[in-house]
Design a protein around this motif. Structure first.
Motif, PDB file in Angstrom:
ATOM      1  N   GLU A  39       0.823  -1.204   0.000  1.00 43.19           N
ATOM      2  CA  GLU A  39       0.000   0.000   0.000  1.00 43.19           C
ATOM      3  C   GLU A  39       0.863   1.263   0.000  1.00 43.19           C
ATOM      4  O   GLU A  39       0.504   2.259  -0.631  1.00 43.19           O
ATOM      5  CB  GLU A  39      -0.948   0.003   1.197  1.00 43.19           C
ATOM      6  N   GLU A  40       2.017   1.224   0.688  1.00 47.71           N
ATOM      7  CA  GLU A  40       2.903   2.381   0.726  1.00 47.71           C
ATOM      8  C   GLU A  40       3.462   2.676  -0.671  1.00 47.71           C
ATOM      9  O   GLU A  40       3.521   3.829  -1.094  1.00 47.71           O
ATOM     10  CB  GLU A  40       4.056   2.165   1.715  1.00 47.71           C
ATOM     11  N   ALA A  41       3.884   1.635  -1.372  1.00 50.12           N
ATOM     12  CA  ALA A  41       4.430   1.822  -2.719  1.00 50.12           C
ATOM     13  C   ALA A  41       3.348   2.337  -3.673  1.00 50.12           C
ATOM     14  O   ALA A  41       3.615   3.186  -4.526  1.00 50.12           O
ATOM     15  CB  ALA A  41       5.010   0.513  -3.242  1.00 50.12           C
ATOM     16  N   ILE A  42       2.129   1.851  -3.523  1.00 52.68           N
ATOM     17  CA  ILE A  42       1.026   2.301  -4.366  1.00 52.68           C
ATOM     18  C   ILE A  42       0.717   3.768  -4.101  1.00 52.68           C
ATOM     19  O   ILE A  42       0.545   4.565  -5.030  1.00 52.68           O
ATOM     20  CB  ILE A  42      -0.225   1.431  -4.141  1.00 52.68           C
ATOM     21  N   ALA A  43       0.681   4.157  -2.834  1.00 57.47           N
ATOM     22  CA  ALA A  43       0.415   5.556  -2.483  1.00 57.47           C
ATOM     23  C   ALA A  43       1.504   6.473  -3.037  1.00 57.47           C
ATOM     24  O   ALA A  43       1.209   7.546  -3.572  1.00 57.47           O
ATOM     25  CB  ALA A  43       0.307   5.700  -0.973  1.00 57.47           C
ATOM     26  N   ALA A  44       2.764   6.054  -2.936  1.00 56.62           N
ATOM     27  CA  ALA A  44       3.865   6.859  -3.470  1.00 56.62           C
ATOM     28  C   ALA A  44       3.752   6.984  -4.985  1.00 56.62           C
ATOM     29  O   ALA A  44       3.948   8.069  -5.544  1.00 56.62           O
ATOM     30  CB  ALA A  44       5.203   6.229  -3.087  1.00 56.62           C
ATOM     31  N   TRP A  45       3.419   5.901  -5.661  1.00 60.58           N
ATOM     32  CA  TRP A  45       3.276   5.933  -7.121  1.00 60.58           C
ATOM     33  C   TRP A  45       2.154   6.876  -7.531  1.00 60.58           C
ATOM     34  O   TRP A  45       2.295   7.655  -8.475  1.00 60.58           O
ATOM     35  CB  TRP A  45       3.002   4.521  -7.648  1.00 60.58           C
ATOM     36  N   ARG A  46       1.029   6.820  -6.799  1.00 59.73           N
ATOM     37  CA  ARG A  46      -0.102   7.691  -7.128  1.00 59.73           C
ATOM     38  C   ARG A  46       0.239   9.167  -6.976  1.00 59.73           C
ATOM     39  O   ARG A  46      -0.244   9.994  -7.741  1.00 59.73           O
ATOM     40  CB  ARG A  46      -1.294   7.360  -6.239  1.00 59.73           C
ATOM     41  N   THR A  47       1.036   9.512  -5.990  1.00 56.07           N
ATOM     42  CA  THR A  47       1.343  10.929  -5.756  1.00 56.07           C
ATOM     43  C   THR A  47       2.532  11.423  -6.577  1.00 56.07           C
ATOM     44  O   THR A  47       2.580  12.596  -6.924  1.00 56.07           O
ATOM     45  CB  THR A  47       1.618  11.203  -4.267  1.00 56.07           C
ATOM     46  N   GLU A  48       3.481  10.547  -6.914  1.00 57.50           N
ATOM     47  CA  GLU A  48       4.692  10.980  -7.608  1.00 57.50           C
ATOM     48  C   GLU A  48       4.664  10.687  -9.112  1.00 57.50           C
ATOM     49  O   GLU A  48       4.966  11.555  -9.921  1.00 57.50           O
ATOM     50  CB  GLU A  48       5.916  10.308  -6.990  1.00 57.50           C
ATOM     51  N   THR A  49       4.316   9.478  -9.475  1.00 53.94           N
ATOM     52  CA  THR A  49       4.424   9.056 -10.869  1.00 53.94           C
ATOM     53  C   THR A  49       3.169   9.341 -11.676  1.00 53.94           C
ATOM     54  O   THR A  49       3.250   9.828 -12.800  1.00 53.94           O
ATOM     55  CB  THR A  49       4.758   7.552 -10.940  1.00 53.94           C
ATOM     56  N   TRP A  50       2.007   9.024 -11.148  1.00 59.34           N
ATOM     57  CA  TRP A  50       0.766   9.141 -11.913  1.00 59.34           C
ATOM     58  C   TRP A  50       0.475  10.549 -12.415  1.00 59.34           C
ATOM     59  O   TRP A  50       0.098  10.712 -13.582  1.00 59.34           O
ATOM     60  CB  TRP A  50      -0.416   8.596 -11.125  1.00 59.34           C
ATOM     61  N   PRO A  51       0.647  11.607 -11.613  1.00 56.03           N
ATOM     62  CA  PRO A  51       0.361  12.945 -12.142  1.00 56.03           C
ATOM     63  C   PRO A  51       1.201  13.292 -13.377  1.00 56.03           C
ATOM     64  O   PRO A  51       0.708  13.925 -14.305  1.00 56.03           O
ATOM     65  CB  PRO A  51       0.700  13.875 -10.977  1.00 56.03           C
ATOM     66  N   VAL A  52       2.445  12.865 -13.402  1.00 57.13           N
ATOM     67  CA  VAL A  52       3.311  13.145 -14.546  1.00 57.13           C
ATOM     68  C   VAL A  52       2.906  12.274 -15.742  1.00 57.13           C
ATOM     69  O   VAL A  52       2.838  12.744 -16.874  1.00 57.13           O
ATOM     70  CB  VAL A  52       4.789  12.887 -14.179  1.00 57.13           C
TER      71      VAL A  52
END
Length: 75
Positions: A39-52
């Motif tokens: 869940e931590e890795a998913i949350a980080a991906w959603r906030t850092e990678t997905w917007p870009v």
């Protein structure tokens, strides 16, 4: 981009989707969640990678112009 890099052929996204569908590929939805899910890795991906990834133009600096024919950019 991957298809163009590997096969030197350019397709639009819709064309790639049609080719994949013709080969039997489809959206895959798992029945159960993976045991290794983080869940931590998913949350980080959603906030850092997905917007870009979802809006690639937002990550690049603006040229400062306007797409409107009636409204000029700065300067």
């Amino acid at each position: 981009m991957l298809v163009e890099e590997r096969y030197q052929v350019s397709y639009e996204i819709s064309g790639v989707w049609r080719l994949l569908a013709r080969l039997g590929w489809s959206w895959q939805v798992p029945r159960v969640r993976a045991v290794e899910r983080s869940e931590e890795a998913i949350a980080a991906w959603r906030t850092e990678t997905w917007p870009v990834a979802s809006h690639p133009c937002r990550s690049q600096p603006s040229a400062g112009g306007s797409a409107s024919r009636t409204r000029l950019g700065p300067g």
